[in-house]
Scaffold this motif. Structure first.
Motif, mmCIF file in Angstrom:
data_model
loop_
_atom_site.group_PDB
_atom_site.id
_atom_site.type_symbol
_atom_site.label_atom_id
_atom_site.label_comp_id
_atom_site.label_asym_id
_atom_site.label_seq_id
_atom_site.Cartn_x
_atom_site.Cartn_y
_atom_site.Cartn_z
ATOM 1 N N ASP A 35 26.351 -12.401 34.684
ATOM 2 C CA ASP A 35 26.342 -13.731 35.296
ATOM 3 C C ASP A 35 25.254 -14.645 34.723
ATOM 4 O OD1 ASP A 35 24.178 -12.390 36.390
ATOM 5 O OD2 ASP A 35 24.489 -13.182 38.412
ATOM 6 N N ALA A 37 23.209 -17.430 33.288
ATOM 7 C CA ALA A 37 23.342 -18.869 33.084
ATOM 8 C C ALA A 37 21.925 -19.423 33.054
ATOM 9 C CB ALA A 37 24.154 -19.518 34.198
ATOM 10 N N THR A 39 19.426 -23.227 32.826
ATOM 11 C CA THR A 39 19.218 -24.661 32.719
ATOM 12 C C THR A 39 17.836 -24.842 32.117
ATOM 13 O OG1 THR A 39 20.591 -25.136 34.648
ATOM 14 C CG2 THR A 39 19.032 -26.848 33.967
ATOM 15 N N ARG A 58 22.477 -27.140 30.069
ATOM 16 C CA ARG A 58 23.035 -26.198 31.040
ATOM 17 C C ARG A 58 24.000 -25.273 30.305
ATOM 18 N NH1 ARG A 58 22.512 -31.008 33.549
ATOM 19 N NH2 ARG A 58 21.359 -31.020 35.511
ATOM 20 N N ASP A 60 26.537 -21.969 30.793
ATOM 21 C CA ASP A 60 27.197 -21.046 31.706
ATOM 22 C C ASP A 60 28.101 -20.127 30.898
ATOM 23 O OD1 ASP A 60 29.631 -22.405 31.240
ATOM 24 O OD2 ASP A 60 29.438 -23.621 33.045
ATOM 25 N N GLU A 61 29.053 -19.497 31.527
ATOM 26 C CA GLU A 61 29.888 -18.496 30.860
ATOM 27 C C GLU A 61 30.715 -19.060 29.709
ATOM 28 O OE1 GLU A 61 32.238 -16.257 33.587
ATOM 29 O OE2 GLU A 61 30.506 -15.770 34.833
ATOM 30 N N THR A 62 31.082 -20.331 29.774
ATOM 31 C CA THR A 62 32.004 -20.864 28.764
ATOM 32 C C THR A 62 31.556 -22.149 28.085
ATOM 33 O OG1 THR A 62 33.230 -22.086 30.460
ATOM 34 C CG2 THR A 62 34.024 -19.863 29.920
ATOM 35 N N THR A 63 30.531 -22.817 28.622
ATOM 36 C CA THR A 63 30.136 -24.107 28.051
ATOM 37 C C THR A 63 28.626 -24.268 27.969
ATOM 38 O OG1 THR A 63 30.157 -25.191 30.202
ATOM 39 C CG2 THR A 63 32.190 -25.323 28.919
ATOM 40 N N THR A 82 29.335 -31.943 25.832
ATOM 41 C CA THR A 82 29.678 -30.596 26.295
ATOM 42 C C THR A 82 30.444 -29.885 25.194
ATOM 43 O OG1 THR A 82 29.819 -31.402 28.562
ATOM 44 C CG2 THR A 82 30.831 -29.276 28.108
ATOM 45 N N ARG A 90 26.313 -17.077 23.740
ATOM 46 C CA ARG A 90 25.547 -16.988 24.979
ATOM 47 C C ARG A 90 24.602 -15.794 24.938
ATOM 48 N NH1 ARG A 90 28.470 -15.085 29.389
ATOM 49 N NH2 ARG A 90 27.149 -14.924 31.174
ATOM 50 N N THR A 124 19.773 -17.921 36.020
ATOM 51 C CA THR A 124 20.633 -17.185 36.938
ATOM 52 C C THR A 124 20.942 -15.840 36.297
ATOM 53 O OG1 THR A 124 21.630 -19.184 37.832
ATOM 54 C CG2 THR A 124 22.861 -17.134 38.121
ATOM 55 N N THR A 129 19.169 -17.046 41.432
ATOM 56 C CA THR A 129 18.685 -18.096 40.536
ATOM 57 C C THR A 129 17.201 -18.276 40.775
ATOM 58 O OG1 THR A 129 20.830 -19.200 40.573
ATOM 59 C CG2 THR A 129 18.945 -20.532 39.900
#
Length: 174
Positions: A35, A37, A39, A58, A60-63, A82, A90, A124, A129
């Motif tokens: 998980d 992620a 920022t 930021r 996350d899993e895909t962006t 984005t 990642r 996270t 977080t």
């Protein structure tokens, strides 16, 4: 000797159980948690308004989303780009942050460094977080921030950074 080894083992087990709520627990063998992620906030320091900027990345899993705000005015609209990120990108970003020492809480010490870049990381992992503190207030934290900046630059395509710096130049020359 056996007693000494037993005491060392006991201390290690006790130390592991004392990790506070704000202390990140590393993933097994340094692997990225599923998980993960992040920022990342970066401010380029105390410079005249036309040269100042702040960006927030930021991931996350895909962006990966980069928001860039020129100048000091909080109501200035941010520019946003984005891009998709792969699991390997990642994971590489996570490795770079870990290698930089950026996944550990930053001690809240201010060594009097003034005017240089500052930033922060919110992470996270493992279902929680954490805000890891402000980077850039000590020489050690400045080195970490430099490496975090490099990791962010490596995550996003060069065109994204070029677009943002070109827009900053145009905005500053208004």
């Amino acid at each position: 000797m056996r007693l000494l080894l037993g005491l060392v083992g006991l201390l290690l087990v006790a130390g592991c159980s004392q990790a506070g709520a704000g202390t990140p627990v590393p993933a097994a063998a340094g692997r990225m948690p599923a998980d993960f992620a992040a920022t990342v906030v970066y401010r380029n320091g105390s410079v005249p308004p036309e040269y100042h900027y702040e960006w927030v990345l930021r991931v996350d899993e895909t962006t990966a989303e980069l928001s860039w705000r020129p100048g000091y005015e909080r109501d200035q609209e941010s520019w946003v780009e984005t891009v998709p990120v792969t699991g390997e990108q990642r994971a590489e970003f996570h490795r770079a942050l870990r290698s930089a020492g950026a996944l550990d809480p930053v001690p809240p010490v201010d060594s009097g460094i003034a005017g240089g870049p500052t930033g922060s990381i919110e992470l996270t992992a493992g279902g929680s977080t954490r805000d890891l503190g402000t980077l850039g207030l000590t020489h050690e934290a400045q080195d970490i921030l430099d490496r975090v900046h490099d990791a962010a630059e490596n995550l996003l395509p060069a065109e994204v950074w070029t677009t943002m710096t070109d827009r900053q130049r145009s905005w500053g020359g208004r």
